[in-house]
Enzyme design. Structure first.
Site, PDB file in Angstrom:
ATOM      1  CE  LYS A  53       7.743   2.512  -1.278  1.00  0.00           C
ATOM      2  NZ  LYS A  53       6.817   1.745  -0.837  1.00  0.00           N
ATOM      3  CB  THR A  70      11.120   1.803  -4.921  1.00  0.00           C
ATOM      4  OG1 THR A  70      11.350   2.222  -6.052  1.00  0.00           O
ATOM      5  CG2 THR A  70      10.843   3.141  -4.092  1.00  0.00           C
ATOM      6  CG  ASP A  71      14.684   1.385  -8.869  1.00  0.00           C
ATOM      7  OD1 ASP A  71      13.597   1.969  -8.734  1.00  0.00           O
ATOM      8  OD2 ASP A  71      15.053   0.875  -9.875  1.00  0.00           O
ATOM      9  CD  GLU A  72      11.260   6.189  -8.145  1.00  0.00           C
ATOM     10  OE1 GLU A  72      11.073   7.553  -7.592  1.00  0.00           O
ATOM     11  OE2 GLU A  72      10.714   5.842  -9.193  1.00  0.00           O
ATOM     12  CB  VAL A  91       8.922  11.619 -24.774  1.00  0.00           C
ATOM     13  CG1 VAL A  91      10.432  11.182 -24.239  1.00  0.00           C
ATOM     14  CG2 VAL A  91       8.401  10.285 -25.408  1.00  0.00           C
ATOM     15  CG  ASP A  99      13.181  16.447 -17.701  1.00  0.00           C
ATOM     16  OD1 ASP A  99      12.423  15.222 -17.661  1.00  0.00           O
ATOM     17  OD2 ASP A  99      14.274  16.392 -17.804  1.00  0.00           O
ATOM     18  CG  ASN A 159       7.260  -4.191 -10.841  1.00  0.00           C
ATOM     19  OD1 ASN A 159       6.764  -4.895 -10.435  1.00  0.00           O
ATOM     20  ND2 ASN A 159       8.575  -3.865 -10.639  1.00  0.00           N
ATOM     21  CE1 TYR A 208       6.178   5.773  -4.311  1.00  0.00           C
ATOM     22  CE2 TYR A 208       8.457   5.948  -5.730  1.00  0.00           C
ATOM     23  CZ  TYR A 208       7.385   5.307  -5.023  1.00  0.00           C
ATOM     24  OH  TYR A 208       7.592   3.896  -5.086  1.00  0.00           O
ATOM     25  CB  ALA A 233      -0.886  -0.088   1.120  1.00  0.00           C
ATOM     26  CB  SER A 270       2.804   3.963  -6.297  1.00  0.00           C
ATOM     27  OG  SER A 270       1.840   4.218  -7.449  1.00  0.00           O
TER      28      SER A 270
HETATM   29  P1  NAD Z   1      -0.431   1.473  -7.184  1.00  0.00           P
HETATM   30  O1  NAD Z   1      -0.341   2.829  -7.181  1.00  0.00           O
HETATM   31  O2  NAD Z   1      -0.749   0.824  -8.705  1.00  0.00           O
HETATM   32  O3  NAD Z   1      -1.280   0.525  -6.096  1.00  0.00           O
HETATM   33  C1  NAD Z   1      -1.271   1.072  -4.652  1.00  0.00           C
HETATM   34  C2  NAD Z   1      -2.334   0.449  -3.993  1.00  0.00           C
HETATM   35  O4  NAD Z   1      -2.358   1.021  -2.539  1.00  0.00           O
HETATM   36  C3  NAD Z   1      -3.850   0.985  -4.549  1.00  0.00           C
HETATM   37  O5  NAD Z   1      -4.643  -0.257  -4.544  1.00  0.00           O
HETATM   38  C4  NAD Z   1      -4.340   1.860  -3.377  1.00  0.00           C
HETATM   39  O6  NAD Z   1      -5.889   1.696  -3.284  1.00  0.00           O
HETATM   40  C5  NAD Z   1      -3.708   1.277  -2.152  1.00  0.00           C
HETATM   41  N1  NAD Z   1      -3.424   2.312  -0.982  1.00  0.00           N
HETATM   42  C6  NAD Z   1      -3.118   3.580  -1.114  1.00  0.00           C
HETATM   43  N2  NAD Z   1      -3.011   4.328  -0.018  1.00  0.00           N
HETATM   44  C7  NAD Z   1      -3.498   3.293   0.760  1.00  0.00           C
HETATM   45  C8  NAD Z   1      -3.617   3.505   2.421  1.00  0.00           C
HETATM   46  N3  NAD Z   1      -3.609   4.575   2.950  1.00  0.00           N
HETATM   47  N4  NAD Z   1      -4.380   2.367   2.811  1.00  0.00           N
HETATM   48  C9  NAD Z   1      -4.363   1.149   2.261  1.00  0.00           C
HETATM   49  N5  NAD Z   1      -4.402   0.974   0.981  1.00  0.00           N
HETATM   50  C10 NAD Z   1      -3.781   2.071   0.194  1.00  0.00           C
HETATM   51  O7  NAD Z   1       0.994   0.951  -7.097  1.00  0.00           O
HETATM   52  P2  NAD Z   1       2.053  -0.087  -7.314  1.00  0.00           P
HETATM   53  O8  NAD Z   1       2.766   0.342  -8.578  1.00  0.00           O
HETATM   54  O9  NAD Z   1       1.188  -1.366  -7.503  1.00  0.00           O
HETATM   55  O10 NAD Z   1       3.040  -0.128  -6.412  1.00  0.00           O
HETATM   56  C11 NAD Z   1       2.864  -1.029  -5.150  1.00  0.00           C
HETATM   57  C12 NAD Z   1       4.013  -1.035  -4.354  1.00  0.00           C
HETATM   58  O11 NAD Z   1       5.361  -1.120  -4.883  1.00  0.00           O
HETATM   59  C13 NAD Z   1       4.385   0.491  -3.809  1.00  0.00           C
HETATM   60  O12 NAD Z   1       4.716   0.364  -2.419  1.00  0.00           O
HETATM   61  C14 NAD Z   1       5.526   0.993  -4.488  1.00  0.00           C
HETATM   62  O13 NAD Z   1       6.317   2.060  -3.992  1.00  0.00           O
HETATM   63  C15 NAD Z   1       6.363  -0.326  -4.892  1.00  0.00           C
HETATM   64  N6  NAD Z   1       6.980  -0.301  -6.205  1.00  0.00           N
HETATM   65  C16 NAD Z   1       6.519   0.127  -7.319  1.00  0.00           C
HETATM   66  C17 NAD Z   1       7.110  -0.267  -8.440  1.00  0.00           C
HETATM   67  C18 NAD Z   1       6.363   0.013  -9.875  1.00  0.00           C
HETATM   68  O14 NAD Z   1       7.110  -0.012 -10.703  1.00  0.00           O
HETATM   69  N7  NAD Z   1       5.295   0.274  -9.987  1.00  0.00           N
HETATM   70  C19 NAD Z   1       8.412  -0.441  -8.543  1.00  0.00           C
HETATM   71  C20 NAD Z   1       9.001  -0.913  -7.334  1.00  0.00           C
HETATM   72  C21 NAD Z   1       8.138  -0.704  -6.036  1.00  0.00           C
HETATM   73  O1  DAU Z   2      11.730   2.348 -10.148  1.00  0.00           O
HETATM   74  C1  DAU Z   2      10.649   1.977  -9.498  1.00  0.00           C
HETATM   75  C2  DAU Z   2       9.464   3.245  -9.523  1.00  0.00           C
HETATM   76  O2  DAU Z   2       9.038   3.195 -10.855  1.00  0.00           O
HETATM   77  C3  DAU Z   2       8.305   2.908  -8.535  1.00  0.00           C
HETATM   78  O3  DAU Z   2       8.896   2.928  -7.198  1.00  0.00           O
HETATM   79  C4  DAU Z   2       7.352   3.925  -8.733  1.00  0.00           C
HETATM   80  O4  DAU Z   2       6.158   3.810  -7.930  1.00  0.00           O
HETATM   81  C5  DAU Z   2       6.891   4.002 -10.240  1.00  0.00           C
HETATM   82  O5  DAU Z   2       5.879   4.823 -10.637  1.00  0.00           O
HETATM   83  C6  DAU Z   2       8.149   4.008 -11.153  1.00  0.00           C
HETATM   84  O6  DAU Z   2       8.803   5.527 -11.047  1.00  0.00           O
HETATM   85  P1  DAU Z   2       9.072   6.198 -12.371  1.00  0.00           P
HETATM   86  O7  DAU Z   2       9.059   7.531 -12.235  1.00  0.00           O
HETATM   87  O8  DAU Z   2      10.360   5.858 -13.055  1.00  0.00           O
HETATM   88  O9  DAU Z   2       7.889   5.737 -13.400  1.00  0.00           O
HETATM   89  P2  DAU Z   2       6.924   6.445 -14.477  1.00  0.00           P
HETATM   90  O10 DAU Z   2       6.198   5.352 -15.103  1.00  0.00           O
HETATM   91  O11 DAU Z   2       6.092   7.356 -13.950  1.00  0.00           O
HETATM   92  O12 DAU Z   2       7.963   7.147 -15.471  1.00  0.00           O
HETATM   93  C7  DAU Z   2       8.962   6.285 -15.934  1.00  0.00           C
HETATM   94  C8  DAU Z   2       9.690   7.219 -16.810  1.00  0.00           C
HETATM   95  O13 DAU Z   2       8.930   7.661 -17.997  1.00  0.00           O
HETATM   96  C9  DAU Z   2      10.436   8.377 -16.095  1.00  0.00           C
HETATM   97  O14 DAU Z   2      11.709   8.588 -16.511  1.00  0.00           O
HETATM   98  C10 DAU Z   2       9.490   9.538 -16.632  1.00  0.00           C
HETATM   99  C11 DAU Z   2       9.041   9.167 -17.817  1.00  0.00           C
HETATM  100  N1  DAU Z   2       7.693   9.612 -18.591  1.00  0.00           N
HETATM  101  C12 DAU Z   2       6.755   9.137 -17.588  1.00  0.00           C
HETATM  102  C13 DAU Z   2       5.365   9.796 -17.967  1.00  0.00           C
HETATM  103  C14 DAU Z   2       4.187   9.152 -16.980  1.00  0.00           C
HETATM  104  C15 DAU Z   2       7.461  10.505 -19.435  1.00  0.00           C
HETATM  105  O15 DAU Z   2       8.517  10.551 -20.430  1.00  0.00           O
HETATM  106  N2  DAU Z   2       6.222  10.600 -19.746  1.00  0.00           N
HETATM  107  C16 DAU Z   2       5.253  10.392 -19.072  1.00  0.00           C
HETATM  108  O16 DAU Z   2       4.118  10.655 -19.416  1.00  0.00           O
END
Ligand code: NAD
Ligand code: DAU
Length: 343
Positions: free
Chosen positions: A157, A125-127, A209, A275, A183, A153, A82, A85
């Protein structure tokens, strides 16, 4: 085992719910989710048909509700997905990121202390490591890389990670942390790069972009992330951090072009726009520890994974049409309306 998956109605959490129902049919999977804009019950429609699955609506930062859930469900394991993100949203409005990602994590850990737990797993997260320069391809994030965050963000984390480790050291809470790279795959909310570009391209809309498009992300198919977490739950050492990634670095522009090619659309749809503030340049995970100590390896290359993901979005138009027909339109207009075209 009773396994509570917080945030299980979101992208990765829901994929994890399905992974666990398939691979650990003897366990009960309880999804606890607030259903924010990113949480979607439609995603869990199939899971709801399984007797081993239960959904509870609730906020991880709501102490009373969390304690009640612990009393009723008696979790053996908590896997905390949760979170707020999306980096862009954290730049617009950081507060909710602190509330959910930091306070929410602390409430969950207090509950673990009060009621007892076999394992608390924090999905990080790697961030948290900040970014790497583009001209040093020899550098990777290891578990020893210092935390050095860029966005509200990632700062939230990293704060949560520090708190989790503090509860381990001070109170002996049996915790593990995983830090995964970007992911992609089914059920990815269309505010994020890959689903946003797929859906815009399907509508012949411009693909925004950010900046020069040369920022690098290390892409992992979501099922590989789920498998890694399941292995950490089984074989991971308490008190340890595990990086998760598959050495699949791609420039954003390469990813966008691959999506266009997959959909048979032209590159004239690409539009470079203002950007992101503080935009991290490159993420790259060194997954040696999880590979050597736990035997985890990713199984899906980005070429195969992106093709499969584009197919999934083609076949599940109902799922994403529902999402983009509501508040998403307002979000898109506000977030992208103020960006300028830079080429
Ligand atoms: P997401 O935004 O798709 O989903 C987040 C979920 O958490 C949603 O279902 C939302 O309703 C729930 N949520 C938000 N606030 C809440 C609260 N206060 N109580 C209970 N539920 C709540 O996120 P995601 O992309 O699935 O990411 C999941 C986890 O993985 C996060 O912790 C994120 O930091 C981490 N993560 C994401 C990525 C990525 O690429 N998306 C990569 C590495 C780590
Ligand atoms: O690395 C893990 C992280 O990856 C997670 O912790 C985050 O929850 C997840 O959202 C993701 O973060 P990013 O910022 O890397 O993901 P996003 O999809 O927002 O953006 C990926 C790259 O693309 C980033 O360099 C920004 C760029 N971007 C993104 C959007 C939404 C664009 O160029 N245009 C866009 O419209």
């Amino acid at each position: 085992m009773n396994i509570v998956v917080t945030g299980g109605a979101g992208f990765i959490g829901a994929n994890f719910v399905y992974y666990m129902l398939e691979n650990r049919p003897e366990d009960r999977i309880i999804c606890y989710d607030k259903l924010t804009y990113a949480g979607n019950l439609a995603t869990l429609e199939e899971a709801q048909k399984n007797k081993q699955f239960k959904f509870i609506k609730g906020d991880i930062a709501d102490r009373e509700a969390v304690y009640k859930m612990f009393e009723e469900e008696k979790p053996d394991i908590i896997v905390n997905f949760a979170a707020e993100s999306h980096v862009d949203r954290s730049i617009e409005n950081p507060e909710v990121f602190l509330q959910t990602n930091v306070i929410g994590t602390s409430v969950l850990m207090d509950a673990c202390r009060k009621y007892g737990i076999k394992r608390y797993h924090q999905v990080s997260t790697d961030e948290v490591y900040g970014d790497l320069p583009l001209d040093r391809p020899d550098l990777f994030f290891t578990e020893e890389t210092p935390l050095h965050t860029s966005s509200p963000y990632s700062a939230s984390k990293a704060s949560a990670d520090l708190l989790v480790m503090a509860y381990h050291r001070t109170f002996g809470l049996p915790v593990t942390i995983s830090r995964c790279s970007n992911n992609y795959g089914p059920f990815h909310f269309p505010e994020k790069l890959i689903p946003l570009m797929i859906i815009n391209a399907m509508h012949d809309k411009k693909l925004p972009v950010y900046g020069d498009g040369l920022n690098v992300r290390d892409w992992l198919f979501v099922k590989d992330h789920c498998a890694a977490i399941e292995i950490i739950l089984r074989k991971g050492k308490v008190g340890e951090v595990y990086n998760i990634g598959g050495h699949n670095e791609r420039q954003n522009i390469q990813v966008v072009k691959a999506i266009l090619k997959e959909l048979g659309k032209g590159e004239e749809l690409i539009e470079h726009v203002t950007d992101r503030k503080g935009h991290d340049r490159r993420y790259a995970i060194d997954p040696t520890k999880i590979r050597e100590e736990l035997g985890w390896e990713p199984t899906t290359s980005p070429e195969v994974g992106i093709k499969a993901t584009v197919e999934w979005y083609k076949e599940h138009e109902d799922w994403w049409q529902n999402i983009i027909s509501g508040d998403y339109q307002k979000y898109y207009a506000e977030m992208y309306g103020k960006k300028e075209i830079i080429d």
